[in-house]
Every structure is written in structure tokens, then in C-alpha cells.
Motif scaffolding. Structure first.
Motif, PDB file in Angstrom:
ATOM      1  N   LYS A 247     -88.593  25.884 -68.531  1.00 42.33           N
ATOM      2  CA  LYS A 247     -88.024  26.266 -69.821  1.00 42.33           C
ATOM      3  C   LYS A 247     -87.349  25.089 -70.521  1.00 42.33           C
ATOM      4  CE  LYS A 247     -87.191  31.027 -68.280  1.00 42.33           C
ATOM      5  NZ  LYS A 247     -86.140  31.994 -67.859  1.00 42.33           N
ATOM      6  N   LYS A 248     -86.916  24.112 -69.755  1.00 43.56           N
ATOM      7  CA  LYS A 248     -86.278  22.922 -70.332  1.00 43.56           C
ATOM      8  C   LYS A 248     -87.279  21.842 -70.698  1.00 43.56           C
ATOM      9  CE  LYS A 248     -82.129  23.751 -67.528  1.00 43.56           C
ATOM     10  NZ  LYS A 248     -81.325  23.265 -66.372  1.00 43.56           N
ATOM     11  N   GLY A 249     -88.564  22.099 -70.486  1.00 42.66           N
ATOM     12  CA  GLY A 249     -89.585  21.110 -70.787  1.00 42.66           C
ATOM     13  C   GLY A 249     -89.640  19.977 -69.788  1.00 42.66           C
ATOM     14  N   ASP A 250     -89.108  20.207 -68.581  1.00 41.80           N
ATOM     15  CA  ASP A 250     -89.062  19.167 -67.558  1.00 41.80           C
ATOM     16  C   ASP A 250     -89.935  19.568 -66.367  1.00 41.80           C
ATOM     17  OD1 ASP A 250     -88.227  16.755 -66.394  1.00 41.80           O
ATOM     18  OD2 ASP A 250     -86.159  17.039 -67.089  1.00 41.80           O
ATOM     19  N   THR A 351     -96.243  14.306 -66.931  1.00 43.51           N
ATOM     20  CA  THR A 351     -96.324  14.737 -68.330  1.00 43.51           C
ATOM     21  C   THR A 351     -95.328  15.856 -68.587  1.00 43.51           C
ATOM     22  OG1 THR A 351     -98.684  14.203 -68.293  1.00 43.51           O
ATOM     23  CG2 THR A 351     -97.880  15.480 -70.166  1.00 43.51           C
ATOM     24  N   ILE A 352     -94.299  15.563 -69.400  1.00 42.78           N
ATOM     25  CA  ILE A 352     -93.266  16.548 -69.727  1.00 42.78           C
ATOM     26  C   ILE A 352     -93.066  16.576 -71.236  1.00 42.78           C
ATOM     27  CG2 ILE A 352     -92.083  16.358 -67.507  1.00 42.78           C
ATOM     28  CD1 ILE A 352     -90.066  14.497 -68.829  1.00 42.78           C
ATOM     29  N   SER A 353     -92.612  17.723 -71.734  1.00 39.49           N
ATOM     30  CA  SER A 353     -92.434  17.878 -73.185  1.00 39.49           C
ATOM     31  C   SER A 353     -91.002  17.544 -73.596  1.00 39.49           C
ATOM     32  CB  SER A 353     -92.802  19.302 -73.606  1.00 39.49           C
ATOM     33  OG  SER A 353     -92.076  20.252 -72.851  1.00 39.49           O
ATOM     34  N   ARG A 354     -90.559  16.362 -73.222  1.00 40.88           N
ATOM     35  CA  ARG A 354     -89.252  15.846 -73.633  1.00 40.88           C
ATOM     36  C   ARG A 354     -89.443  14.430 -74.139  1.00 40.88           C
ATOM     37  NH1 ARG A 354     -84.595  17.640 -69.419  1.00 40.88           N
ATOM     38  NH2 ARG A 354     -83.369  16.922 -71.177  1.00 40.88           N
ATOM     39  N   PRO A 376     -95.176  22.622 -64.222  1.00 39.00           N
ATOM     40  CA  PRO A 376     -93.795  22.155 -64.092  1.00 39.00           C
ATOM     41  C   PRO A 376     -93.490  21.671 -62.673  1.00 39.00           C
ATOM     42  CG  PRO A 376     -93.860  24.551 -64.188  1.00 39.00           C
ATOM     43  CD  PRO A 376     -95.257  24.073 -64.462  1.00 39.00           C
ATOM     44  N   CYS A 377     -94.294  22.121 -61.710  1.00 38.75           N
ATOM     45  CA  CYS A 377     -94.184  21.661 -60.323  1.00 38.75           C
ATOM     46  C   CYS A 377     -95.561  21.799 -59.683  1.00 38.75           C
ATOM     47  CB  CYS A 377     -93.153  22.492 -59.554  1.00 38.75           C
ATOM     48  SG  CYS A 377     -92.932  21.987 -57.828  1.00 38.75           S
ATOM     49  N   VAL A 378     -96.068  20.737 -59.104  1.00 38.36           N
ATOM     50  CA  VAL A 378     -97.456  20.758 -58.621  1.00 38.36           C
ATOM     51  C   VAL A 378     -97.621  21.403 -57.258  1.00 38.36           C
ATOM     52  CG1 VAL A 378     -98.004  18.668 -59.935  1.00 38.36           C
ATOM     53  CG2 VAL A 378     -97.336  18.460 -57.527  1.00 38.36           C
TER      54      VAL A 378
END
Length: 438
Positions: A247-250, A351-354, A376-378
Motif C-alpha cells: 500500500k505504501k508503494g514499496d 521496481t517500486i512506485s516511489r 511487493p515481495c517475491v
């Protein structure tokens, strides 16, 4: 025209008289051209083929037409179905839950060749293909001009001078579809020949650890939740951690533990062919992998020899066993028949959306906020990938061991372990009868 004159005309000057020295030179030049062509061909395929006797070549990219593999060296008469392969691919596929990439792909596989209509391997290369269905290349517009921190974008440009921008090309985790498909075949071979079972599970997500009895854990327990952690209390915490980070884009990392039960004794080779070295190389080739341990791992370096050694004893069934298993099932680079226990660490998804500081292809500092559909976690989807690579290593060494050590009778073996002489006798007679009738 005589044969001599015909050979002259193959040369650029086409003289009427040609010396044997010129012919030798022409032959040498032709050999050099062939050698260069062979080297170029080998270099082009370098990095996409794994194994010595049980060989796997993967192909395709995340945003191409599809991905897949070619398995060469699989023994004939092994029963395998597309459903068995699909089962492992379904465990790997995206879009399984809220804590995986939202990309929706069925990852439906097709066996193109190498397996008969009745479901038996035929001894020739097995080709398995999986089409890509939901590519969104427009999500990668920013990555065409800016390098994603800790991703392969920059190093691919450094090495090749070009790269597939959309989806990350061969650096994408979709490449592992070919590995998982081939691993399903390897697992079937190991199960039939020696009853070997390969099980992986998530043992840690970020700071959340699990407590699992490696000798008792089952696939049903592992697959009972989206995280693939058999410790249900830890699995709930892991799920929450991943979802909060999403949810935090991390992103976050974690560990996968893999256990091999009923591994044959004697797999692996001294010096450069040690089994743990082959396993380490295979597992560290997985995307996002950052660390490998087997047995006691790094913690073993803190112990005394008297604390770390696995003492032997003779079991009632005539086998040599160890009272502990700090070696992790491998001693001197060779399997000893105990459970192989290993762990592989995975970094947070790159790859993160921040917003992150980076460098562009034009050589200027800039900021990047990556788009696209990414885990978000592989680690939940990495479980079948880890199992596949372990199975591929063991299948390859199984064939090597048979070729060197099982051709001659074992009756004169000096080992007091009586199980050595018959550890490869197949227990499933129905399969043998079916193979014979086939």
C-alpha cells in the motif's frame, strides 16, 4: 571441368594452376571461419542453458510473444503429463492474491515435442511453451530513458549496448516459467527413480520469522495460505507486512527454505563439482536472490568442531546415518542420504512506485517513479522456482552418477552401508509394467 579445376573456382581468384599450399591456406581459413561461427553461436547462447546431462535452455521475454524451455537429456519412458507441469506453473503464476503482482496471466503451457500422446517422454528434446497474454509495454516509457535503481537496466546497457525496455527483457522473472516447467519434469524423474521429494516454503518475510519442523512439514501445509508458510501464525503476520508495504508503494524481501527428502547417496563430485556448490550456483541464478546457506550455514562458523560435527551411527536397517544434520545432507561435496536443507535469501523487489534518484540514458541525474505490475515481495512466488532449480541440479547429478558409478555391480563396494547397492531399485512396479507394455 576436372575436380581440381572445380576446387579452384571456389577461391576468389580462381587461378588455372593452384598450389597445395594455397589449398591448405584456404582450408585453414574455412576452418577459422567455422570456428569463429561456432564461438559466436556459443557466446550468443551463453547464460541461457543450464546443466550437463539434464540440460535446460529457457527462452523468451516478459513482453514478447511468449516464454518457455527446451529440456534435453531427459531419459525416455518417463511418464509426464501437461497437468503435472501446469500444477507447478500455477503455483508460480502472477495474480494469485493481493500480495503478488496484479498482472493476470493463465500461464497455460503446451508441450510442443518430446512427449508422446500417451504421456511418455521419447528421449528427444522436450519443448514447452507458454504464451504471454497481457503485456502492457506502455508502463515502461519512463524506464526507456531512466535506469531503475538496483535493477538490471543499467548493467544490460553496459554489457550489450542495447536492451529490451518493456518488462525488463531476460531480467524479468517471467523467464523462470521455463525453469519451473523443466523442474516439474526433473521432480517427476527424481520421484520415480529414487523416491526423492523436493519441498520449499517461505521461512521469513522481512523481520517475521517462522518455526517449522523440516522433517515433518508437508506440501499441504505449505500451500494452505497465500504466503506459502506452513507456520500459520507467522503466515498471517507475513501477509499483513507485505500488504502494508504494498500500500505504501514499496517492497520487502525474505527467505525460502528448501528440503530434499530421500536424496540418493553419492550425488555430487569432489573439487569443482561439489553438490552444494552446484546448488548455490543454481539458486543464486534466480532473480532477486542475494544469499545461500546449506545446513548450519554461517551460524556454523561460530561453533567448535566438537559442536558442529555430525556423528555417525549404524542404523538397524544397515544404513550409515548421522545423529545431527548440521552438514545439511552434503559432506565433501557429496550427498550422504540425510535431508538436504538449504536457505535462499531474496532482496526487496527493485521496481517500486516511489520517487528514487537515478541516472538517465543521456547521462544526467534525474528522478524516477516506476510504473508497472510488480510483486511487493517475491518470496511467495519464488517457492516453486527454488524447488525447480534444486530438482534440476539433482536430476543432472543423478544422470552423471548413473553414468560413472552405477554401470558396474555394487556387490564389491567397500562401504558398509548396505543400502548403496539397491538405492535405485524402483519401488513402483506398476509404472515399470506400464512402461514395458508401452
Amino acid at each position: 571441368m576436372t575436380s581440381m579445376q572445380a576446387s579452384h573456382c571456389l577461391l576468389p581468384s580462381c587461378p588455372h594452376i593452384i598450389s597445395s599450399r594455397v589449398l591448405r591456406r584456404a582450408s585453414s581459413q574455412q576452418q577459422q571461419r567455422e570456428t569463429r561461427r561456432h564461438v559466436v553461436t556459443q557466446a550468443a547462447s551463453q547464460g541461457s542453458t543450464f546443466g550437463q546431462l539434464f540440460r535446460v535452455t529457457t527462452y523468451g521475454t516478459s513482453h514478447g510473444l511468449g516464454v518457455g524451455c527446451i529440456v534435453d537429456g531427459c531419459p525416455p519412458r518417463l511418464p509426464i503429463t501437461v497437468e503435472e507441469i501446469q500444477g507447478d506453473l500455477d503455483r508460480r503464476r502472477p495474480g494469485q492474491s493481493r500480495i503478488t503482482t496484479p498482472r493476470k496471466e493463465s500461464d497455460t503451457c503446451q508441450i510442443v515435442s518430446g512427449v508422446s500422446e500417451s504421456g511418455w517422454t521419447e528421449g528427444d528434446p522436450i519443448h514447452i511453451t507458454v504464451p504471454n497474454a497481457t503485456q502492457r509495454s506502455q508502463d515502461y516509457a519512463e524506464m526507456e530513458v531512466a535506469y531503475r535503481p538496483s535493477h538490471a537496466d543499467a548493467t544490460y546497457d553496459m554489457k550489450y549496448g542495447t536492451r529490451a525496455v518493456a518488462g525488463g527483457g531476460r531480467a524479468s522473472a517471467r523467464e523462470t516459467i521455463g525453469r519451473v516447467a523443466a523442474g516439474a519434469i526433473a521432480k517427476k524423474l527424481l520421484k520415480q527413480v529414487c523416491g526423492t521429494e523436493v519441498l520449499g516454503y517461505v521461512s521469513r518475510v522481512k523481520d517475521v520469522e517462522s518455526e517449522v519442523d523440516v522433517d515433518a512439514v508437508s506440501s499441504e501445509q505449505i500451500e494452505s495460505n497465500a504466503v506459502r508458510c506452513p507456520d500459520t501464525d507467522a503466515a498471517e503476520q507475513m501477509y499483513k507486512v507485505i500488504d502494508d508495504i504494498r500500500k505504501k508503494g514499496d517492497s520487502c524481501g525474505g527467505e525460502v527454505t528448501c528440503i530434499v527428502r530421500n536424496c540418493p547417496k553419492g550425488l555430487g563430485a569432489p573439487v569443482f563439482g561439489k553438490l552444494e556448490a552446484e546448488l548455490a550456483g543454481a539458486l543464486m541464478s534466480l532473480p532477486a536472490s542475494k544469499g545461500f546457506e546449506i545446513g548450519s550455514g554461517f551460524a556454523g562458523s561460530r561453533l567448535l568442531g566438537s559442536e558442529h560435527n555430525d556423528e555417525f551411527y549404524m542404523a538397524p536397517d544397515g544404513q550409515i546415518r548421522t545423529r545431527t544434520n548440521r552438514s545439511g545432507g552434503v559432506q565433501g561435496g557429496i550427498s550422504n542420504g540425510e535431508n538436504i536443507v538449504l536457505r535462499i535469501a531474496f532482496k526487496p523487489t527493485a521496481t517500486i512506485s516511489r520517487n528514487q534518484k537515478t541516472v538517465g540514458r543521456a547521462g544526467v541525474d534525474m528522478e524516477l517513479r516506476a510504473r508497472g505490475r510488480h510483486d511487493p515481495c517475491v518470496v511467495p512466488r519464488a517457492v516453486p522456482m527454488v524447488e525447480a532449480m534444486v530438482a534440476l541440479v539433482l536430476a543432472d547429478h543423478l544422470l552423471q552418477h548413473f553414468a560413472q558409478c552405477e554401470l558396474l555391480p555394487r556387490q564389491d563396494s567397500i562401504s558398509p552401508d548396505t543400502s548403496i547397492a539397491h538405492q535405485f531399485k524402483r519401488k513402483d512396479s506398476s509404472l515399470q509394467e506400464a512402461a514395458a507394455s508401452h
